[in-house]
Write a protein that holds these residues in place. Structure first.
Motif, short mmCIF file in Angstrom:
data_model
loop_
_atom_site.label_atom_id
_atom_site.label_comp_id
_atom_site.label_asym_id
_atom_site.label_seq_id
_atom_site.Cartn_x
_atom_site.Cartn_y
_atom_site.Cartn_z
N ILE A 1 0.85 -1.19 0.00
CA ILE A 1 0.00 0.00 0.00
C ILE A 1 0.88 1.24 0.00
O ILE A 1 2.04 1.21 0.42
N SER A 2 0.33 2.35 -0.46
CA SER A 2 1.11 3.60 -0.51
C SER A 2 1.29 4.16 0.91
O SER A 2 0.55 3.79 1.83
N TRP A 3 2.25 5.07 1.05
CA TRP A 3 2.48 5.68 2.36
C TRP A 3 1.27 6.47 2.86
O TRP A 3 0.92 6.38 4.04
N ARG A 9 4.39 -0.87 7.14
CA ARG A 9 3.80 -0.79 5.79
C ARG A 9 3.58 -2.20 5.22
O ARG A 9 2.54 -2.49 4.61
N VAL A 10 4.55 -3.07 5.44
CA VAL A 10 4.41 -4.46 4.99
C VAL A 10 3.22 -5.13 5.68
O VAL A 10 2.38 -5.78 5.04
N VAL A 11 3.14 -4.97 6.99
CA VAL A 11 2.09 -5.62 7.77
C VAL A 11 0.72 -5.11 7.37
O VAL A 11 -0.23 -5.90 7.19
N LEU A 12 0.57 -3.81 7.20
CA LEU A 12 -0.73 -3.26 6.82
C LEU A 12 -1.10 -3.65 5.38
O LEU A 12 -2.28 -3.78 5.07
N ALA A 52 -4.46 -5.58 4.48
CA ALA A 52 -5.36 -5.02 3.46
C ALA A 52 -5.58 -5.98 2.30
O ALA A 52 -6.38 -5.68 1.40
N GLY A 53 -4.88 -7.12 2.30
CA GLY A 53 -5.04 -8.10 1.23
C GLY A 53 -4.29 -7.76 -0.03
O GLY A 53 -4.52 -8.37 -1.09
N LYS A 54 -3.37 -6.79 0.04
CA LYS A 54 -2.60 -6.41 -1.15
C LYS A 54 -1.54 -7.45 -1.50
O LYS A 54 -1.15 -7.59 -2.66
#
Length: 788
Positions: free
Chosen positions: A291-293, A617-620, A624-626
């Motif tokens: 996901i983006s920052w 960021r990796v965890v989120l 988020a299923g990304k």
């Protein structure tokens, strides 16, 4: 031949790739769904669709097939390289066994020389004695020593060329067709790839590097690429450059060893994410999937509040450090009173716990077994369907199928066919309702991997309503383990499994503490099983939601512990070789009184603080299923010099695993819990294999998607059988209570729902969806014991 077919398919698909522009705004999940729909339709059905729908489905399917073909080509490369390195290691072991006598003779000569040199007397006399021992063998002894030192420190690399020659053409073909890209600004490996491709036709042993001197008139004008070799590891340096000192600037490279070094680093790059394949699914740029920052900031505060830790680097480090200090101090303080743990010769010893004997469990198990009514396995599926309607999740994948007659019966027959590994041809002879083509058609067009997972969750939710499973666990923990399934050797997922023997793949299951399996997955043998540790929990949407995960010894990895902590999962793996694990100090507490000998390193808190935003960021992105947790762990599982994320998760995992090890040493109850959880997984593995009685235990397909579905089918059948057994056991326990039997809750906790003596697997099958199943009875006359 295998690679050539894949390359031809890739060349055919390449000009047809328009999804990048045509479907750029479409989410990846939607694209995969459209591709799955297109896969189930025949040409005449596609023609009947509206133009826009037909084009969308076709474009999505072409993109999916292109990505899978790139994945397959990369898998061929990975398997070839792994096999070469494995065979070189075997060759080193054989060499050592064969040269043991010569090594012994060299050591004997050295001993004689040392004794001669240590003898009292004149220096000249000592040299004379040494000369007598060496004689005229000086050059021969030096050569033998050089041979021995060439393989010192488990250096198997000199054996690689022996196995490389037969694979060279395939490996260069891989470079020619696969678009490799670095994920960082470091272009050194890409330059090296270009260099070996440029000199592929050379037969010289040594290839010159770029010279600073002007080219003399009449000299060879073949362009010589200038290379940066600082990426070449020390163990390769001498073989590649011929120089023993890294400070020396090399002027040439050994052609064969340099090619091997480059191909080996391509393997590492693909595993770590330093290299990506454009258009690939499994080997694409994983950083682009995060996901983006700005998106991360939207979720971050709520997520951190949910898990109860701060998101600012310094505060987070302080939070984890204080937790670790408390765990270390608690274990150190309780160590003198811990009768099961002690030091022996500075090595920690943990006494093996005695098996927990649940009073009356064996007698109750016999009583239940005697009263279990014989039931045909297909009737188990029918009854669970009539109770729960789990086939409601099955429907035409494309949405354009003509309505079937008697769909429930067809879905049940297909589940039985593939879940018990019988196969459509064989089942059609034993079940006269449907022929082979009808069963195969339902499997192909009406039942997908996702639908099977939804059906499994329906059964889990029905199971969770029973009171009996609460005696075994409350659903707060799950264990993860795999069991080997035989598949064809020429399958891309097939690998030789050293522990089990033979070729096959791994059925990987997440089993709740209440004995029901929550998730199943099919993975290749030989991969690091812990890569798939979290996918089951993160994709589980049933009523049973564990937050504690027990794994086998493969889950001891520091990166796995680090990722688990940030995902909010408490990891409790089975511990093996405790003496070989590194214990990390928190760095702030005073030396321990009793367990200080365990510690040999300190947690790198600065690294954690610096890279906490990247880790979050990796965890989120996973949440988020990304991107899947297994994809991230596959990249983090390789110690790449450029992979800062690996080092950060490794550092966090060092703190978290040390804290868990402190708990593990301190608490006998925790050790028993871990062992008991893994026993449940092992029992479930045996149960699913017993149910897959058809096909002589072999999954007879080479299609990867189909293999994954076969494991899901088998998982669904197993869960139906477990639910049926719990229903029967609940009925029997109520009967026993009505007859005046005293039922001990501890005895009930000692039985399990994996009984098979009453289940009839073989014979002529009769599928009757009109039968009247018994009434469900969820409650028991007793309540579960308090395990707190």
């Amino acid at each position: 031949g295998e690679l050539q077919r894949l390359v031809e398919r890739l060349h055919w698909l390449q000009p047809l790739q328009v999804a990048g522009s045509a479907l750029a705004a479409m989410p990846e999940v939607k694209r995969l769904n459209f591709a799955a729909q297109a896969q189930t339709l025949e040409a005449n059905q596609m023609k009947e669709l509206p133009d826009a729908k037909r084009h969308t489905l076709a474009v999505a399917l072409l993109q999916r097939r292109y990505a899978q073909t790139l994945d397959d080509i990369a898998e061929v490369f990975v398997k070839r390289m792994r096999r070469m390195h494995y065979r070189a290691k075997e060759a080193l072991e054989n060499y050592r066994a064969e040269s043991q006598q010569r090594t012994d003779e060299l050591v004997s000569k050295l001993r004689q020389m040392v004794i001669a040199h240590s003898t009292d007397g004149e220096v000249a006399d000592r040299f004379t004695a040494v000369d007598c021992i060496i004689g005229d063998q000086a050059q021969e002894l030096i050569a033998q020593c050089d041979d021995h030192l060439a393989y010192a420190g488990n250096n198997y690399l000199p054996f690689l060329p022996k196995f490389y020659r037969s694979h060279r053409v395939v490996l260069f073909r891989f470079l020619a067709v696969v678009p490799l890209h670095p994920s960082t600004q470091d272009e050194s490996l890409v330059q090296a790839i270009q260099f070996i491709q440029t000199h592929r036709g050379q037969r010289k042993t040594w290839l010159p590097l770029a010279a600073e001197d002007p080219i003399e008139e009449g000299a060879d004008t073949t362009p010589v690429l200038k290379l940066t070799l600082n990426w070449v590891p020390t163990k390769w340096w001498t073989l590649v450059t011929g120089e023993k000192n890294r400070a020396t600037v090399p002027t040439q490279v050994h052609r064969q060893y340099f090619e091997l070094c480059v191909f080996s680093h391509i393997l590492l790059g693909l595993k770590s994410g330093d290299l990506s394949i454009e258009g690939s699914s499994d080997f694409g740029d994983y950083l682009a999937q995060l996901i983006s920052w700005p998106e991360m900031q939207d979720y971050l505060a709520d997520y951190a509040e949910q898990l109860g830790f701060p998101i600012e680097g310094a505060a987070f480090v302080e939070h984890v450090r204080n937790w670790l200090v408390n765990k270390i101090e608690e274990t150190d303080k309780g160590f003198p009173a811990n009768a099961d743990v002690y030091f022996k010769s500075d090595r920690l010893v943990i006494r093996k716990a005695k098996p927990k004997n649940r009073k009356g469990a064996e007698q109750l198990r016999k009583l239940i077994s005697q009263r279990m009514r014989p039931v045909n396995i297909i009737d188990v599926l029918v009854d669970t369907e009539l109770w729960l309607q789990w086939t409601k999740h099955f429907k035409p994948v494309s949405g354009y199928e003509v309505k079937m007659e008697n769909p429930v019966a067809r879905y049940l027959a297909t589940t039985f066919c593939y879940g018990c590994n019988i196969g459509p041809s064989q089942l059609a002879q034993s079940l006269s309702l449907f022929d082979r083509k009808q069963l195969a058609r339902v499997n192909q067009r009406h039942i997908s991997d996702t639908q099977l997972h939804d059906a499994v969750e329906s059964v889990i939710n029905g199971y969770n309503r029973f009171q009996l499973p609460k005696f075994w666990g409350v659903g707060k923990s799950a264990s993860v383990d795999g069991t080997k399934w035989d598949i064809y050797e020429n399958n891309l997922l097939a690998e030789y499994h050293i522990r089990y023997g033979g070729y096959g793949g791994i059925g990987y299951y997440h089993v709740a503490d209440s004995y029901i399996a929550l998730f199943s997955h099919f993975i290749p043998c030989g991969v690091f099983e812990a890569l798939y540790l979290f996918d089951g929990l993160l994709n589980n949407h049933s009523d049973i939601q564990p937050d504690t995960l027990h794994g086998d010894t493969h889950a001891q990895s520091l990166t796995v512990f680090g990722l688990a902590y940030l995902l909010g999962i408490k990891l409790m793996p089975r511990i093996r070789n405790l003496r070989e694990l590194t214990f990390y100090r928190a760095g702030t507490q005073v030396p321990c009184q009793h367990v200080e000998p365990l510690f040999s390193d300190t947690v790198d808190w600065a690294l954690i603080e610096t890279h906490l935003p990247d880790m979050l960021r990796v965890v989120l992105s996973i949440k988020a299923g990304k991107i899947s947790a297994s994809t991230i762990l596959r990249k983090l599982g390789t110690n790449s010099r450029k992979n800062k994320l690996f080092k950060a998760f490794h550092a966090l995992g060092a703190a978290v695993r040390t804290g868990f090890l402190m708990e593990y040493i301190h608490s006998a109850k925790l050790r028993a819990t871990v062992q008991g959880a893994m026993t449940k997984s092992e029992s479930f593995n045996a149960f699913v294999q017993w149910l897959a009685f058809g096909g002589m235990g072999m999954l007879r397909t080479n299609d990867r998607e189909e293999l994954r579905k076969r494991i899901k089918y088998n998982h669904l059948v197993a869960n139906c059988a477990v639910l049926y057994n719990v229903f029967e056991m609940s009925r029997i326990l109520n009967e026993l209570a009505q007859e005046g039997h005293q039922i001990d809750p501890a005895a009930v906790a000692g039985v399990n729902p994996y009984g098979t003596g009453h289940i009839i697997r073989l014979g002529q099958y009769h599928l009757d969806v009109e039968r009247q199943p018994p009434q469900l009875q969820y409650d028991l006359p007793i309540t579960p014991p308090d395990e707190s």
